[in-house]
Structure formats: structure tokens, C-alpha cells
Scaffold this motif. Structure first.
Motif, short mmCIF file in Angstrom:
data_model
loop_
_atom_site.label_atom_id
_atom_site.label_comp_id
_atom_site.label_asym_id
_atom_site.label_seq_id
_atom_site.Cartn_x
_atom_site.Cartn_y
_atom_site.Cartn_z
N GLY A 111 0.82 -1.22 0.00
CA GLY A 111 0.00 0.00 0.00
C GLY A 111 0.84 1.26 0.00
O GLY A 111 0.31 2.36 -0.16
N ALA A 112 2.16 1.14 0.19
CA ALA A 112 3.03 2.33 0.21
C ALA A 112 3.77 2.46 -1.11
O ALA A 112 4.11 1.46 -1.74
CB ALA A 112 4.03 2.22 1.36
N SER A 113 4.03 3.71 -1.52
CA SER A 113 4.82 3.93 -2.73
C SER A 113 6.31 4.04 -2.42
O SER A 113 7.14 4.03 -3.31
CB SER A 113 4.39 5.23 -3.42
N THR A 114 6.62 4.22 -1.13
CA THR A 114 8.00 4.44 -0.72
C THR A 114 8.44 3.30 0.20
O THR A 114 7.60 2.53 0.68
CB THR A 114 8.12 5.77 0.04
N SER A 115 9.73 3.20 0.47
CA SER A 115 10.25 2.14 1.34
C SER A 115 10.78 2.73 2.63
O SER A 115 11.08 3.92 2.70
CB SER A 115 11.37 1.39 0.63
N ILE A 116 10.87 1.87 3.65
CA ILE A 116 11.51 2.31 4.89
C ILE A 116 12.67 1.37 5.18
O ILE A 116 12.69 0.21 4.75
CB ILE A 116 10.53 2.33 6.09
N VAL A 117 13.66 1.88 5.91
CA VAL A 117 14.82 1.07 6.27
C VAL A 117 14.64 0.56 7.69
O VAL A 117 14.12 1.28 8.55
CB VAL A 117 16.13 1.90 6.12
N HIS A 118 14.99 -0.69 7.92
CA HIS A 118 14.94 -1.21 9.30
C HIS A 118 15.78 -2.49 9.40
O HIS A 118 16.36 -2.94 8.41
CB HIS A 118 13.49 -1.47 9.75
N MET A 119 15.83 -3.01 10.61
CA MET A 119 16.58 -4.25 10.85
C MET A 119 15.76 -5.45 10.38
O MET A 119 14.52 -5.39 10.35
CB MET A 119 16.83 -4.45 12.35
N LEU A 120 16.46 -6.55 10.09
CA LEU A 120 15.78 -7.82 9.84
C LEU A 120 16.18 -8.78 10.95
O LEU A 120 17.34 -8.80 11.37
CB LEU A 120 16.18 -8.38 8.47
N GLY A 121 15.22 -9.55 11.45
CA GLY A 121 15.50 -10.46 12.55
C GLY A 121 14.88 -11.83 12.32
O GLY A 121 14.13 -12.02 11.35
N GLU A 122 15.19 -12.74 13.24
CA GLU A 122 14.70 -14.13 13.17
C GLU A 122 15.01 -14.75 11.80
O GLU A 122 14.19 -15.46 11.23
CB GLU A 122 13.19 -14.20 13.43
N THR A 123 16.19 -14.40 11.27
CA THR A 123 16.55 -14.91 9.95
C THR A 123 18.07 -14.90 9.79
O THR A 123 18.79 -14.42 10.68
CB THR A 123 15.90 -14.05 8.85
N THR A 124 18.56 -15.40 8.70
CA THR A 124 19.99 -15.31 8.37
C THR A 124 20.09 -14.77 6.94
O THR A 124 19.12 -14.84 6.18
CB THR A 124 20.66 -16.70 8.40
N VAL A 125 21.26 -14.24 6.60
CA VAL A 125 21.45 -13.68 5.26
C VAL A 125 21.18 -14.75 4.20
O VAL A 125 20.60 -14.46 3.15
CB VAL A 125 22.88 -13.14 5.10
N GLU A 126 21.57 -15.98 4.51
CA GLU A 126 21.43 -17.06 3.53
C GLU A 126 19.96 -17.29 3.16
O GLU A 126 19.64 -17.70 2.04
CB GLU A 126 22.03 -18.36 4.08
N GLU A 127 19.06 -16.98 4.12
CA GLU A 127 17.63 -17.22 3.88
C GLU A 127 16.97 -16.15 3.02
O GLU A 127 15.88 -16.34 2.50
CB GLU A 127 16.89 -17.19 5.24
N LEU A 128 17.63 -14.97 2.96
CA LEU A 128 16.96 -13.80 2.35
C LEU A 128 17.08 -13.79 0.84
O LEU A 128 18.04 -14.28 0.26
CB LEU A 128 17.58 -12.51 2.90
N CYS A 129 16.05 -13.22 0.20
CA CYS A 129 16.14 -12.97 -1.23
C CYS A 129 15.30 -11.75 -1.59
O CYS A 129 14.39 -11.36 -0.85
CB CYS A 129 15.69 -14.18 -2.04
N MET A 130 15.63 -11.12 -2.70
CA MET A 130 14.92 -9.91 -3.14
C MET A 130 13.44 -10.23 -3.37
O MET A 130 13.11 -11.28 -3.93
CB MET A 130 15.50 -9.40 -4.45
N GLY A 131 12.60 -9.31 -2.91
CA GLY A 131 11.17 -9.47 -3.16
C GLY A 131 10.49 -10.39 -2.15
O GLY A 131 9.28 -10.60 -2.21
#
Lengths: 159, 386
Positions: A111-131
């Protein structure tokens, strides 16, 4: 006497200690006040909508930065969204290595046109992917102060 | 010199001790008001000239970049100018040369200050402008400069505090008629002489207050000005000048930097006898004695003659040469850069006959605004006329 290219001994030039003391008490502003109160009291993200160009700013603004319309329509947006980018930070402000690296992401809430920056938790870098889908994890209501840190982090979700 | 440049619109927020609005939001309010005042929109603006004083006030490093979206700079050539307290009047010169050069047709000039963020008091933000080895260990603040200057000015010309206090009385009372004024309270010479001593001879009511606020002007070339309004106010001259930045090496009695800036602006405007050709003046008045100092630097009277002009009532709003009819910084408030631009906005309204209760009855055709700042060695001057 010719100018020295560099000091070879520390006591050759008298050092002078000084600091630039700056302490501020900020206001969140007209739109910011609504944004943080909504997070504190309801755990809900607020945006403001421009009816001329349909941009939804999160955090909200009282004006559209692109066409300068006055924005008075505050809309609730989701506390989940898509991960636009992420990084794993290993170096702190003092230039030293962090004991625990931290993961930082840019999140586009639904619902937002803009993004916000914040921390990511309960995860590891290996788990993350764009989108990937992520959702906000708030502090318990009685611990919230009406600040961006009322959100602990965003975590990946299957939603 | 260059293409003719007109002021066609103006807007300002109320000046307040502490605004809830962020600096960006203050900028937006003033800019939007200025655009609306001449039925223009942001698409018609070619460039944005922003003025704002030290980053430390707002507590935001790179304040120009921070304020840009509220100032309407999205997708436009944009630059922040900064010459301390002289910024507000200088920003008009910056907007002027964008258009006079032919590079731009229109320019939004905007000035903002949010001094209330600084803790515990904005005065502390000034410590770091002094030399870090010879002065800062003594913990100086700006009042030192002003008290030393004021004392010297008073003893050189044999002035009494009562004579100088008349400036504060005049300006604070003028501000009663300004809808954006922070201080709307009538004062007397007695009130000023009884106010607390800050650094002798400077007392609390000799000084302008700390403020938050923003002011904006719309500048255009002649073709657009003729299309937008039937009452353009022309920028006839701009000037700025720097004296030694070592404040201890200056003449404490006379602001040469103002005279040099004024000579530059007057020459451009074809003003050869300021006392006759200037009908209204808005000299920079953060302190009451500074209005007198600056009137002399603007050559509106001889050296040491400004106090008597004040005593004689010549500088009252209904006098021969109204000085600070707005209420000035002493009355309207002093959000540094915005306060300087407020002075040019006041001339705009006075020359157009739109100053409401503050309107000078004599129908002024030419006015001068001036500001002063950095380490108190920069003078900035704008002459406008119809």
C-alpha cells in the motif's frame, strides 16, 4: 623557517583538544506525530496519499514532494511488505568489527509507494532474497515510546 | 545590469518560540503560501534558492539537503546559501542572479530556521564559531561581541540607554500589527531598562527572541512578472561584502561591511542620495543598537546620527523615513535566515500597499533591506522599488 612537510614527533606541535557540542530536542512534525502515535497506540503504519499523483508516502508527509500538493488524507498501510534490498553489516560506527553482524533491509510495505529502512530479525542472510515477504515485529504495547525503535525488526513470513 | 527581476509573490509562517512542524514542514507552508499568493505552481518554478543558518540550530547536518523536499526542490536546480545572519537578504541576491543572468526565468527563494531544537539554549550553538585556540577556552558567546560593540557605540557618541531603548519600543510596538509576530506585547522604555542584564549594557529586552519560522518569495523575469501581476516589485540592486573575519580587528562603532554592501546595491539601483531616495528601510535589528548601527552603514544618516533620528520620531511608521515598520526581529521574531527574508517580504507588501494595519500611509516607492552575520562581518543589502 620552512614549513615542515609533516610532524615527526607528537610533541613537536602542541595539540589542542576541543569538541563541537550539539544536543537537540526534535519534533516529529505534523505528519510524523500522527505516524508515531499510530505505531505506539495501534501498531499500525500510517501513510499520506496524494490524490493528484496517487503516491502514498510512508512515513507520511504533509506535502507531495513531486507536485507540492497539500496532503491531508492519512491512510493505513500493511505492516507486511516486500524486501527491496538487504545487507549484512560487519563494521560499527567506531570502525571496529561488530561482535554480532546485523542485517539491514529496505522494506516496501503493501500500500506504500516508498520504502523504509529497518533491521531484519529471526533470519539469516542465507535465507533472504529480493522481493521476499517480511512483516514488522513490534515491541509489546506497554514498552512502546512512539519511536522508530518501537519496531524491533522485520522478519520473513509466508504471508 | 542583467535582465530585470521582479518579486511577484510572498508567504511566511507565523514566527513562534517552538513549532511542532519540522523544518521541512515550515518550508512547505511558506513556499506554498508564496506560490498561491501569485497563482503559480511548482511546475512554473525553474530553480530554488534556499537560505538557512548553522546546521547546529536544527540539529541536522547538511540542512540544505534535508530541507530540499519541503522547499520544493524536487527535480530542480537547487542550492543552499549561507552567510550566517546575513543569509536571509543574501538569498534574494542568489535568486536574483539566477534570473538576471538569463539562466532561469523564475526562482523560488526560501529561508528557514528552527532554533528551538538546540539544547539547552541556541546561544550555545555559537561557541564553536569562535577561534578554537585563542577564544573558545574562554567560553565566549555572541553577547560578548554585542555588549562590547554597544558599549563602544554608546561611549563614542555619548548615548544613554534610554535613547537606544526607543528602537526596541518602536519595533516591538510595530509588531503588534503583524499577524505572524511572535511577540505581541506593547513595551515602554521603562520595561526595557528594568529587564534583566545579560551582558552590560545588553539587557533582555534589547534583544530579539529565539524563533522557529520560514519565509518564501517568488522571483521572475520581466515577461513573466507582467503576466502574473500588475504590481511587480523590482529588485533594483543587490550587494554583499565581507570585512575581516577576525572580529577583534574591526571598527566597533561603524559597520563598514554594511556600507560597502550598500554602495554596491545603491550603485546598481542608481541611488545616489539614500536619505532622499529610500522611502522605507528594514535594517537588521537583532539588537536595538544594531538598527542604529545599520542605518548609519546604509548611509540613511551620518555617523552617530541615527539615535537622534529615532528620538525625533523620523523612523516611526508615520515618520519621514519609516524604519522596521514590520516590527523587525525585535518584534516579529528572529528565526535567523527567515528573519532576513521577512524584511524583504515586508518591503514587497509595503510597496504594493498590502501591509494591512502596518501600511505606511506615504505610499513608499523604494525600500532597502539589510542583514548582517557570519562572525558579524558580512553585510547583505537589497534595494527594491516600483
Amino acid at each position: 623557517m620552512a614549513m615542515k612537510e609533516r610532524l615527526t614527533k607528537a610533541d613537536e606541535a602542541k595539540p589542542w583538544y576541543g569538541e563541537l557540542p550539539v544536543e537537540s530536542l526534535y519534533t516529529a512534525g505534523i505528519a510524523g506525530e500522527k505516524f508515531f502515535r499510530s505505531i505506539q497506540e495501534k501498531g499500525v503504519f500510517l501513510g499520506s496519499k496524494c490524490h493528484k499523483c496517487n503516491m502514498v508516502y510512508v512515513p507520511p508527509k504533509i506535502y507531495c514532494e513531486q507536485d507540492f500538493e497539500k496532503l491531508e488524507d492519512y491512510v493505513e498501510v500493511a505492516d507486511c511488505g516486500s524486501l527491496e534490498s538487504f545487507t549484512c553489516v560487519h563494521i560499527g560506527l567506531d570502525g571496529k568489527r561488530l561482535l554480532e553482524p546485523m542485517i539491514v533491509g529496505l522494506i516496501n510495505l503493501d500500500g506504500a509507494s516508498t520504502s523504509i529502512v529497518h533491521m531484519l530479525g529471526e533470519t539469516t542472510v542465507e535465507e533472504l532474497c529480493m522481493g521476499m515477504r517480511v512483516c514488522a515485529v513490534f515491541k509489546p504495547k506497554n514498552k512502546r515510546e512512539g519511536a522508530i525503535t518501537d519496531i524491533l525488526y522485520f522478519k520473513p513470513t509466508k504471508q | 545590469m542583467g535582465n530585470r527581476v521582479a518579486i511577484v509573490g510572498a508567504g511566511m509562517t507565523k514566527f513562534v518560540r517552538r513549532a511542532q512542524e519540522t523544518g521541512k514542514e515550515l518550508c512547505y507552508e511558506a513556499a506554498k503560501m508564496a506560490l498561491d499568493s501569485c497563482d503559480m505552481n511548482l511546475d512554473q518554478i525553474d530553480a530554488v534558492a534556499l537560505g538557512t543558518a548553522p546546521d547546529t540550530f536544527d540539529g541536522v547536518h547538511m540542512k540544505g539537503e534535508y530541507l530540499s523536499d519541503g522547499a520544493g526542490a524536487f527535480g530542480k536546480p537547487y542550492m543552499r546559501s549561507y552567510v550566517g545572519g546575513g543569509t536571509g537578504v543574501f538569498s534574494v541576491a542568489q535568486g536574483w542572479y539566477h534570473i538576471a543572468s538569463g539562466l532561469m526565468d523564475t526562482c523560488l527563494v526560501i529561508c528557514e530556521e528552527k532554533m528551538s531544537s538546540y539544547r539547552p539554549h541556541p546561544q550555545g550553538a555559537f561557541l564553536t564559531i569562535f577561534d578554537h585556540t585563542t577564544e573558545r577556552p574562554l567560553k565566549p558567546n555572541l553577547l560578548w561581541i554585542f555588549a562590547l560593540e554597544m558599549n563602544r557605540y554608546m561611549s563614542t557618541y555619548g548615548l544613554r540607554k534610554e535613547d537606544i531603548a526607543l528602537v526596541a519600543v518602536k519595533n516591538k510596538n510595530n509588531a503588534l500589527d503583524h499577524p505572524c509576530a511572535q511577540i505581541a506585547k506593547a513595551v515602554t522604555v521603562k520595561d526595557i531598562l528594568n529587564s534583566e542584564v545579560l551582558a552590560w549594557p545588553v539587557q533582555r529586552l534589547d534583544v530579539s527572541p529565539v524563533s522557529d519560522g520560514a519565509v518564501a518569495l517568488i522571483l521572475t523575469n520581466e515577461t513573466i512578472a507582467r503576466r502574473v501581476t500588475n504590481k511587480p516589485v523590482w529588485i533594483e540592486g543587490v550587494g554583499w561584502s565581507l570585512e575581516t573575519s577576525y572580529w577583534t580587528n574591526r571598527d566597533l562603532c561603524y559597520p563598514r561591511y554594511v556600507e560597502e554592501a550598500a554602495r554596491m546595491a545603491y550603485k546598481m539601483a542608481g541611488v545616489t542620495c539614500p536619505r532622499q531616495q529610500i522611502h522605507v528601510a528594514e535594517p537588521y535589528d537583532p539588537f536595538d543598537y544594531k538598527e542604529l548601527h545599520h542605518m548609519e552603514g546604509l548611509m540613511l544618516c551620518g555617523k552617530g546620527e541615527a539615535p537622534q533620528m529615532t528620538v525625533d520620531g523620523i523612523t516611526q511608521r508615520d515618520g519621514e523615513l519609516p524604519v522596521c515598520p514590520s516590527g523587525g526581529l525585535l518584534g516579529v521574531g528572529n528565526p535567523i535566515a527567515a528573519a532576513g527574508l521577512m524584511k524583504v517580504a515586508e518591503l514587497f507588501w509595503q510597496l504594493r500597499g498590502e501591509a494591512g494595519k502596518r501600511q505606511i500611509a506615504r505610499k513608499p516607492k523604494r525600500g532597502v533591506a539589510q542583514a548582517w552575520g557570519d562572525l558579524m562581518q558580512v553585510g547583505t543589502v537589497v534595494v527594491v522599488g516600483i
